[in-house]
Design a protein around this motif. Structure first.
Motif, mmCIF file in Angstrom:
data_model
loop_
_atom_site.group_PDB
_atom_site.id
_atom_site.type_symbol
_atom_site.label_atom_id
_atom_site.label_comp_id
_atom_site.label_asym_id
_atom_site.label_seq_id
_atom_site.Cartn_x
_atom_site.Cartn_y
_atom_site.Cartn_z
ATOM 1 N N SER A 49 73.773 28.859 24.960
ATOM 2 C CA SER A 49 74.919 28.005 24.699
ATOM 3 C C SER A 49 75.250 27.215 25.962
ATOM 4 N N SER A 50 76.341 26.466 25.919
ATOM 5 C CA SER A 50 76.675 25.602 27.058
ATOM 6 C C SER A 50 76.981 26.387 28.330
ATOM 7 N N ASP A 51 77.437 27.632 28.184
ATOM 8 C CA ASP A 51 77.806 28.419 29.365
ATOM 9 C C ASP A 51 76.883 29.592 29.647
ATOM 10 N N GLY A 52 75.802 29.725 28.886
ATOM 11 C CA GLY A 52 74.879 30.826 29.111
ATOM 12 C C GLY A 52 74.357 31.379 27.790
ATOM 13 N N TRP A 53 73.928 32.634 27.792
ATOM 14 C CA TRP A 53 73.318 33.262 26.619
ATOM 15 C C TRP A 53 74.320 34.188 25.935
ATOM 16 N N ARG A 54 74.485 33.960 24.625
ATOM 17 C CA ARG A 54 75.421 34.741 23.821
ATOM 18 C C ARG A 54 74.732 35.217 22.544
ATOM 19 N N PRO A 55 75.262 36.276 21.895
ATOM 20 C CA PRO A 55 74.627 36.766 20.657
ATOM 21 C C PRO A 55 74.703 35.745 19.536
ATOM 22 N N VAL A 56 73.702 35.763 18.666
ATOM 23 C CA VAL A 56 73.680 34.854 17.528
ATOM 24 C C VAL A 56 74.630 35.314 16.429
ATOM 25 N N PHE A 57 75.185 36.514 16.575
ATOM 26 C CA PHE A 57 76.130 37.051 15.603
ATOM 27 C C PHE A 57 77.528 37.082 16.216
#
Length: 291
Positions: free
Chosen positions: A196-204
């Motif tokens: 995402s724009s600020d880093g890696w986040r869960p897809v859920f």
């Protein structure tokens, strides 16, 4: 290779299914006939996605029509904010997928939450299910303390992760739930992250995961297990969440239950030890083909 198929679940939720295997063979090819007429549907656990089954699905596709499902709220499937994340919703989705893809009667292979969905559907629609493989899922109630622990665990995630390497390290080494380094666990969680724009986040959405989980943790599921009439294999990792005594009691309760265990495997049995997992379930699948 995996081919995406869009299907519609309960309440119109769009679901992504993934069919594994080579391109269709020439008409009349015996292998094509066999694969086209025997279906296997693979159901991931909470927070999982269809790609976690890739290794299993590829070898299954040599003999079966192998399909893995991104369940609602997971992977590439829809995550509507107001959709129900109940047991009935997950089971209804699976029933709809089998009917839309013409997979039934099929073999259902489920991990954790996906295994619970598998045996609940088998109890409800025996005409759609010819066999079930339960991978590391308990039939007993887990209780309120377990749900609180999960909520606290989600809050402890250091989101966003700067890189995928950070994801792998945290879930494979630094997570307080990790007793010893587990690279496979790190890879498992790396597969459910998106940039995402600020880093890696869960897809859920973690809140949706907790809503999904709270619909089963307070209740035991022995009665539904006893209603599963088709052959059923209960598989546990020796270091997983399903203890040997409970697993063997599940086999006793099942009218046609069988038991297998995988050494050096934790909760992510099929992901930790793919070759040993295959060795554990292939004999059971062979008996289904012989029936």
């Amino acid at each position: 290779m995996a081919r995406r198929i869009d299907v519609t679940g309960a309440d119109g939720v769009r679901l992504a299914a993934w069919e594994f295997g080579d391109p269709p063979k020439a008409a009349g090819d015996p292998a094509e006939h066999a694969a086209g007429n025997t279906g296997v549907l693979l159901l991931h656990g909470l927070m999982g996605r269809a790609s976690h089954w890739a290794s299993t699905a590829r070898w299954l596709s040599e003999r079966y029509r192998a399909v893995a499902l991104d369940q609602r709220g997971h992977g590439r499937s829809d995550k509507p904010a107001q959709a129900p994340f109940t047991r009935d919703a997950y089971v209804d989705d699976t029933e709809a997928v089998l009917e839309q893809l013409g997979l039934g009667p099929t073999v259902l292979i489920g991990h954790a939450m996906g295994a619970l969905t598998a045996w609940q559907l088998a109890a409800r629609r025996p005409d759609l299910v010819r066999g079930v493989i339960i991978c590391d899922m308990r039939a007993s109630a887990l209780g309120a303390a377990s749900q609180r622990e999960w909520a606290q665990w989600f809050e402890a995630w250091p989101l966003p992760f700067a890189t995928l390497a950070d994801v792998r390290k945290w879930f494979g080494e630094d997570d307080p739930w990790v007793e010893r380094p587990n690279p496979a666990r790190g890879e498992f969680y790396a597969e459910v992250m998106a940039e995402s724009s600020d880093g890696w986040r869960p897809v859920f959405d973690p809140d949706q995961m907790l809503r999904s989980r709270e619909t089963w943790v307070y209740n035991a599921h022995w009665e539904e297990l006893a209603q599963v009439r088709c052959p059923t294999l209960v598989v546990r990792g020796l270091d997983g969440e399903l203890g040997r005594a409970e697993a063997q009691e599940m086999v006793r309760v099942l009218p046609r239950g069988r038991y297998a265990e995988v050494a050096d495997a934790g909760h992510l049995v099929h992901y930790d030890q793919p070759e040993a997992w295959r060795a554990a379930i292939e004999p059971f699948l062979a008996t289904l083909r012989a029936d």
